[in-house]
Design a protein around this motif. Structure first.
Motif, mmCIF file in Angstrom:
data_model
loop_
_atom_site.group_PDB
_atom_site.id
_atom_site.type_symbol
_atom_site.label_atom_id
_atom_site.label_comp_id
_atom_site.label_asym_id
_atom_site.label_seq_id
_atom_site.Cartn_x
_atom_site.Cartn_y
_atom_site.Cartn_z
ATOM 1 N N ASP A 142 -0.804 7.296 4.747
ATOM 2 C CA ASP A 142 -1.082 7.011 3.340
ATOM 3 C C ASP A 142 -0.966 8.315 2.548
ATOM 4 O O ASP A 142 -0.696 9.378 3.113
ATOM 5 N N HIS B 20 2.478 4.489 0.937
ATOM 6 C CA HIS B 20 2.556 5.236 2.190
ATOM 7 C C HIS B 20 3.978 5.749 2.413
ATOM 8 O O HIS B 20 4.905 5.344 1.722
ATOM 9 N N GLU C 205 0.843 -1.190 0.000
ATOM 10 C CA GLU C 205 0.000 0.000 0.000
ATOM 11 C C GLU C 205 0.878 1.240 0.000
ATOM 12 O O GLU C 205 1.873 1.318 0.724
#
Length: 103
Positions: free
Chosen positions: A54, A41, A39
């Motif tokens: 994020d 980030h 993800e």
């Protein structure tokens, strides 16, 4: 035509690349780790505190004092497009560039 970003090719990394720093806050980004780091980030460090955010500025984990957290959120908001480009460069080409600090 001049490149929009000044890239650095990563050959070996002993730690995370520091992509920006301001007011005692270090901003770093992991790359090529599809486990925990799939993800998008960044990691922010301030003294003994660490936190992950994020690209929308949402705190994912960790803790920063309120003043520093607000600065990191503002910096992310200002540099979201650059963060997206950097994530792609790190994960696809093992290249990175620095992002302007919060002023």
């Amino acid at each position: 035509m001049k490149e929009k970003y000044e890239f650095v090719i990563i050959k070996e990394v002993s730690g995370l690349p520091i992509i920006s720093q301001f007011y005692g806050i270090l901003i770093k980004m992991f790359f090529n780790d599809m486990g925990k780091h799939h993800e998008k980030h960044i990691h922010a460090e301030y003294g003994e505190y660490t936190a992950s955010f994020d690209f929308d500025g949402k705190l994912i984990s960790g803790y920063l004092p309120n003043k520093q957290r607000v600065m990191v959120e503002a910096w992310i908001n200002i540099h979201k497009e650059e963060l997206e480009a950097l994530w792609k460069a790190l994960n696809e080409d093992n290249q990175y560039f620095k992002i302007e600090p919060l002023k």
